[in-house]
Scaffold this active site. Structure first.
Site, PDB file in Angstrom:
ATOM      1  N   ARG A 270      -7.941  16.710  25.638  1.00 17.95           N
ATOM      2  CA  ARG A 270      -8.957  17.814  25.839  1.00 17.95           C
ATOM      3  C   ARG A 270     -10.129  17.366  26.547  1.00 17.95           C
ATOM      4  O   ARG A 270     -11.055  18.099  26.781  1.00 17.95           O
ATOM      5  CB  ARG A 270      -8.902  18.626  24.526  1.00 17.95           C
ATOM      6  CG  ARG A 270      -7.690  19.217  24.096  1.00 17.95           C
ATOM      7  CD  ARG A 270      -7.827  19.652  22.603  1.00 17.95           C
ATOM      8  NE  ARG A 270      -6.588  20.225  22.094  1.00 17.95           N
ATOM      9  CZ  ARG A 270      -5.553  19.783  21.762  1.00 17.95           C
ATOM     10  NH1 ARG A 270      -5.227  18.522  21.875  1.00 17.95           N
ATOM     11  NH2 ARG A 270      -4.256  20.538  21.476  1.00 17.95           N
TER      12      ARG A 270
ATOM     13  N   PHE B 204     -21.748  18.158  11.868  1.00 16.36           N
ATOM     14  CA  PHE B 204     -22.465  18.622  11.098  1.00 16.36           C
ATOM     15  C   PHE B 204     -23.886  18.914  11.390  1.00 16.36           C
ATOM     16  O   PHE B 204     -24.610  20.048  10.930  1.00 16.36           O
ATOM     17  CB  PHE B 204     -22.408  17.834   9.605  1.00 16.36           C
ATOM     18  CG  PHE B 204     -23.108  18.553   8.564  1.00 16.36           C
ATOM     19  CD1 PHE B 204     -22.236  19.532   7.663  1.00 16.36           C
ATOM     20  CD2 PHE B 204     -24.442  18.400   7.999  1.00 16.36           C
ATOM     21  CE1 PHE B 204     -22.773  20.247   6.548  1.00 16.36           C
ATOM     22  CE2 PHE B 204     -24.889  19.217   6.878  1.00 16.36           C
ATOM     23  CZ  PHE B 204     -24.243  20.260   6.382  1.00 16.36           C
TER      24      PHE B 204
ATOM     25  N   HIS C 276     -12.550  16.179   3.514  1.00 18.73           N
ATOM     26  CA  HIS C 276     -13.856  15.771   4.546  1.00 18.73           C
ATOM     27  C   HIS C 276     -13.749  16.943   5.551  1.00 18.73           C
ATOM     28  O   HIS C 276     -14.670  17.505   6.235  1.00 18.73           O
ATOM     29  CB  HIS C 276     -14.276  14.659   4.632  1.00 18.73           C
ATOM     30  CG  HIS C 276     -15.364  14.160   5.563  1.00 18.73           C
ATOM     31  ND1 HIS C 276     -15.267  13.998   6.868  1.00 18.73           N
ATOM     32  CD2 HIS C 276     -16.509  14.321   5.186  1.00 18.73           C
ATOM     33  CE1 HIS C 276     -16.778  13.941   7.336  1.00 18.73           C
ATOM     34  NE2 HIS C 276     -17.275  14.030   6.278  1.00 18.73           N
TER      35      HIS C 276
ATOM     36  N   GLY D 150      -7.567  11.450   5.476  1.00 20.65           N
ATOM     37  CA  GLY D 150      -6.546  11.868   4.415  1.00 20.65           C
ATOM     38  C   GLY D 150      -7.272  12.530   2.939  1.00 20.65           C
ATOM     39  O   GLY D 150      -6.825  12.674   2.336  1.00 20.65           O
ATOM     40  N   THR D 151      -8.751  12.875   3.499  1.00 24.11           N
ATOM     41  CA  THR D 151      -9.460  13.764   2.188  1.00 24.11           C
ATOM     42  C   THR D 151      -9.875  15.026   2.962  1.00 24.11           C
ATOM     43  O   THR D 151      -9.640  15.595   4.122  1.00 24.11           O
ATOM     44  CB  THR D 151     -10.749  12.741   2.114  1.00 24.11           C
ATOM     45  OG1 THR D 151     -11.525  12.753   3.089  1.00 24.11           O
ATOM     46  CG2 THR D 151     -10.500  11.521   1.741  1.00 24.11           C
TER      47      THR D 151
ATOM     48  N   ILE E 159     -11.839  14.518  13.270  1.00 18.85           N
ATOM     49  CA  ILE E 159     -10.657  14.412  13.307  1.00 18.85           C
ATOM     50  C   ILE E 159     -10.234  14.035  11.889  1.00 18.85           C
ATOM     51  O   ILE E 159     -10.802  13.685  10.874  1.00 18.85           O
ATOM     52  CB  ILE E 159     -10.402  12.850  14.023  1.00 18.85           C
ATOM     53  CG1 ILE E 159     -10.888  12.900  15.438  1.00 18.85           C
ATOM     54  CG2 ILE E 159      -9.007  12.459  13.727  1.00 18.85           C
ATOM     55  CD1 ILE E 159     -10.700  11.642  16.312  1.00 18.85           C
TER      56      ILE E 159
END
Length: 157
Positions: free
Chosen positions: A128, A59, A89, A86-87, A83
């Site tokens: 990667r 960010f 975000h 579960g939210t 990555i």
């Protein structure tokens, strides 16, 4: 693998006289360190002058890139790892990071090599990161893109 169809540069990239700041997040250290090493190898190979600045996370990359341009950088290579969890975000940070870096590049009129990996899991990042056994080197690709765009802008300007 996402690298399918990647361009092959038939010429050496000349980065002499180009001042590059690599800005990199600190999350997911093994992957991020691989991205940084790949970017630095590509910049060294091209003869570009470069330095590394670490920021807390992806960010914060846009603000650091903006500051790098204000301080005289010709190009920025932005490296980070986001990555999916579960939210929501993941979506918020990925979109804000992408939009922020694009805005900084357009406002500055200078290239930002985009090396922010948005991943479903850590294994995708390791594949990667340009590490031993990786299939791709996204840090090097981001640095090469920034240098190619610096050359394009010189040609157009």
């Amino acid at each position: 693998m996402s690298g399918t169809g990647a361009p092959r540069t038939p010429y050496a990239i000349d980065g002499h006289g180009v001042e590059v700041v690599v800005v990199a997040g600190t999350w997911h250290q093994a992957i991020t360190d691989g991205l940084i090493a790949g970017a630095q190898r590509a910049l060294d190979r091209a003869g570009a002058s470069h330095r590394l600045v670490r920021v807390p996370g992806s960010f914060e990359l846009a603000l650091a890139a903006q500051a790098a341009f204000a301080a005289g950088a010709d190009a920025v290579v932005a490296l980070g790892v986001i990555i999916r969890g579960g939210t929501p975000h993941f979506e918020y940070v990925s979109q804000a990071t992408t939009d922020g870096l694009n805005r900084v590049a357009l406002d500055a009129g200078k290239p930002v090599g985009f090396g922010v990996l948005t991943l479903d899991d850590e294994l995708q990042g390791l594949a990667r990161a340009g590490l031993a056994g990786s299939q791709e080197d996204k840090g090097a690709e981001a640095a090469e893109a920034a240098l190619r765009m610096a050359a394009v802008l010189r040609e157009l300007g």
